[in-house]
Design an enzyme around this catalytic site. Structure first.
Site, PDB file in Angstrom:
ATOM      1  N   CYS A  45       0.988   0.753  -7.201  1.00 29.16           N
ATOM      2  CA  CYS A  45       1.194   1.529  -5.971  1.00 29.16           C
ATOM      3  C   CYS A  45       1.357   3.010  -6.276  1.00 29.16           C
ATOM      4  O   CYS A  45       0.868   3.869  -5.527  1.00 29.16           O
ATOM      5  CB  CYS A  45       2.408   1.001  -5.225  1.00 29.16           C
ATOM      6  SG  CYS A  45       3.962   1.097  -6.158  1.00 29.16           S
ATOM      7  N   ASN A  78      -0.803   2.903   3.304  1.00 25.63           N
ATOM      8  CA  ASN A  78      -0.408   1.942   2.287  1.00 25.63           C
ATOM      9  C   ASN A  78      -1.610   1.603   1.402  1.00 25.63           C
ATOM     10  O   ASN A  78      -2.729   2.067   1.647  1.00 25.63           O
ATOM     11  CB  ASN A  78       0.144   0.681   2.956  1.00 25.63           C
ATOM     12  CG  ASN A  78       1.071  -0.110   2.061  1.00 25.63           C
ATOM     13  OD1 ASN A  78       1.206   0.175   0.876  1.00 25.63           O
ATOM     14  ND2 ASN A  78       1.723  -1.114   2.616  1.00 25.63           N
ATOM     15  N   GLN A  85      -4.580  -2.337  -3.798  1.00 26.68           N
ATOM     16  CA  GLN A  85      -4.139  -2.397  -5.193  1.00 26.68           C
ATOM     17  C   GLN A  85      -4.174  -3.807  -5.765  1.00 26.68           C
ATOM     18  O   GLN A  85      -4.095  -3.971  -6.991  1.00 26.68           O
ATOM     19  CB  GLN A  85      -2.722  -1.849  -5.308  1.00 26.68           C
ATOM     20  CG  GLN A  85      -1.663  -2.751  -4.687  1.00 26.68           C
ATOM     21  CD  GLN A  85      -0.278  -2.163  -4.749  1.00 26.68           C
ATOM     22  OE1 GLN A  85       0.047  -1.247  -4.016  1.00 26.68           O
ATOM     23  NE2 GLN A  85       0.555  -2.702  -5.634  1.00 26.68           N
ATOM     24  N   HIS A 106       8.390   0.878  -3.849  1.00 27.17           N
ATOM     25  CA  HIS A 106       6.968   0.955  -3.503  1.00 27.17           C
ATOM     26  C   HIS A 106       6.577   2.400  -3.221  1.00 27.17           C
ATOM     27  O   HIS A 106       7.303   3.125  -2.533  1.00 27.17           O
ATOM     28  CB  HIS A 106       6.701   0.082  -2.271  1.00 27.17           C
ATOM     29  CG  HIS A 106       5.256  -0.071  -1.923  1.00 27.17           C
ATOM     30  ND1 HIS A 106       4.299  -0.461  -2.841  1.00 27.17           N
ATOM     31  CD2 HIS A 106       4.585   0.106  -0.744  1.00 27.17           C
ATOM     32  CE1 HIS A 106       3.111  -0.528  -2.243  1.00 27.17           C
ATOM     33  NE2 HIS A 106       3.269  -0.175  -0.973  1.00 27.17           N
TER      34      HIS A 106
END
Length: 470
Positions: free
Chosen positions: A269, A427, A263, A407
């Site tokens: 996110c 992630n 990102q 997040h």
């Protein structure tokens, strides 16, 4: 005399240091104790403020100080004295620089006090002079000891941080300028953590955020999640049924997860978590794995509360996906631009409007419910990533963290290793972070789960005729 002059000349002509490392210890005083000295290094050719934090057990009306400098193997042994309540400047011998006592605001109260002095060393210091000791003492109006601290200055060895800095740059690309103090602090933190055999995960100083302070990391990477809205979920809430589940699930090995993405510094996110759920659930419903466009959500999803790089929420984005054609990644690539205009009209459509029939929230703080949801496909979750995530390298993350969700990520499976249960989480910080972009988080903690993973609530989209049990 001639021999002494020759020795002095050879000492002064030797190669110079560039940065001096500072170590210290309290040497005992009747009425005070030094509890901290900052910074840990002293660059040459510039003025550095050295600050000491001290605790005093008495009020002080006045006093004096004495700073003794020893260097050059006995060549220099000089005292710098004065009224501790007044500022005073001193020239160091042999043109080595200046020392400035900042003075304190007398009278002093008992308790914590900060005492500072400034040091401006020459840009070139012979090695024999670089190793030095300063003993700083102060006494009160009754000549009783207030402060006694010894500082040791020496050339910073390569093994201190240069080698680690080179390893970091080899992994993350070259950086200009001096080694950041934050990186040095992180190296120390990593080494201390990894030296404990009881820890279930490892940390690294070669990850993408090892040069950032915790504050800078938070500002750069943890500003992309908005709090959940208290509104009706389109397809209800998934509650645990007690179904018999497999011991382990990993959708990244079953063709339902696309490669790890990055990102960047955009607070997107939420878009990556959303797209990950859409990609996985669409593959399970339709049989083919496509990569969808995060940039479309960043630039086009503005009617449901999401704000591009300034943050969003996965549930909001699923609502957008229900009523919009969803573009493929190739036709609408990610740029991370903060103020772009929506360009979805000319893209290649990967999911047509309406194929996302709605979304389901998983019951909060219910591990069995999340396991049942993950056994059917990837699930979007929110976590508290402040703290251990910054330097995480591998293993099952079981360190201390809170549940202040900041997040958005994607749970792609669960399993166990050496008696520890975990969630496997994708992630959006690139493949040089963690376990090639993934983190395994402790499962079985109870309550809100490790780093709040159960509390979001978790959610996932429903694509076409994909199964849902509520």
């Amino acid at each position: 005399m001639k021999a002494a002059a020759t020795v002095l000349a050879s000492l002064l002509s030797a190669a110079s240091a560039t940065t001096l490392a500072i170590t210290w210890k309290d040497c005992g005083a009747k009425h005070g104790k030094t509890v901290d000295i900052k910074p840990a290094s002293l660059p040459l050719g510039t003025t550095t403020k050295i600050s000491g934090t001290n605790t005093l057990d008495e009020a002080v009306a006045s006093g004096t100080f004495d700073a003794e400098l020893k260097a050059g193997g006995g060549l220099i042994d000089q005292h710098f004295k004065g009224d501790m309540c007044k500022a005073k400047d001193f020239d160091l011998p042999l043109g080595l620089g200046k020392l400035s006592w900042e003075g304190v605001s007398c009278p002093l109260k008992a308790g914590t006090q900060h005492i500072t002095m400034k040091v401006n060393l020459a840009s070139s210091i012979p090695p024999a002079m670089a190793t030095s000791d300063i003993t700083l003492k102060a006494v009160d109006q009754h000549s009783e000891d207030l402060i006694c601290v010894k500082l040791h200055l020496a050339k910073a060895e390569e093994s201190d941080y240069e080698t680690e800095w080179a390893e970091f740059q080899a992994a993350q690309g070259a950086r200009n300028g001096a080694i950041p103090e934050a990186f040095k602090d992180n190296v120390d933190k990593v080494k201390e953590h990894n030296s404990n055999p009881d820890n279930t995960y490892t940390m690294s100083y070669t990850g993408p955020f090892a040069d950032l302070s915790a504050e800078d990391f938070k500002a750069s990477m943890l500003s992309g999640l908005q709090p959940p809205a208290e509104d009706r979920v389109s397809l209800g809430v998934l509650e645990a049924t007690g179904a018999d589940l497999p011991d382990a699930v990993d959708w990244s090995e079953k063709g339902a997860v696309t490669p790890v993405k990055n990102q960047g510094s955009c607070g997107s996110c939420w878009a990556f978590s959303t797209v990950g759920s859409l990609e996985g659930r669409a593959q399970l419903a339709k049989g083919n794995l496509q990569q969808f466009s995060e940039q479309q959500f960043v630039e086009c999803d503005r009617g449901f509360g999401d704000r591009g790089c300034m943050g969003g929420l996965m549930d909001n984005a699923f609502k957008y996906a229900h009523q919009a054609d969803i573009c493929t990644e190739d036709s609408y690539p990610y740029t991370g631009k903060r103020f772009g205009s929506c360009a979805a009209s000319g893209c290649t459509v990967g999911l047509k409007a309406g194929e996302v029939t709605g979304h389901v929230d998983v019951k909060k703080n219910d591990e069995q419910a999340l396991m049942e949801a993950v056994s059917a496909g990837p699930v979007s979750v929110a976590i508290d990533a402040m703290g251990t995530f910054q330097l995480y390298m591998g293993g099952i993350m079981s360190g201390r963290c809170g549940a202040r969700l900041d997040h958005g990520v994607l749970v792609v499976g669960y399993g166990s290793e050496n008696g520890k249960d975990y969630w496997k989480v994708k992630n959006s910080w690139g493949s040089t972070w963690g376990e090639k972009g993934y983190v395994r988080m402790l499962r079985g903690k109870g309550g809100k789960g490790q780093c709040g993973i159960l509390s979001g609530p978790p959610s996932y989209p429903v694509i076409g005729g994909s199964p849902v049990t509520v």
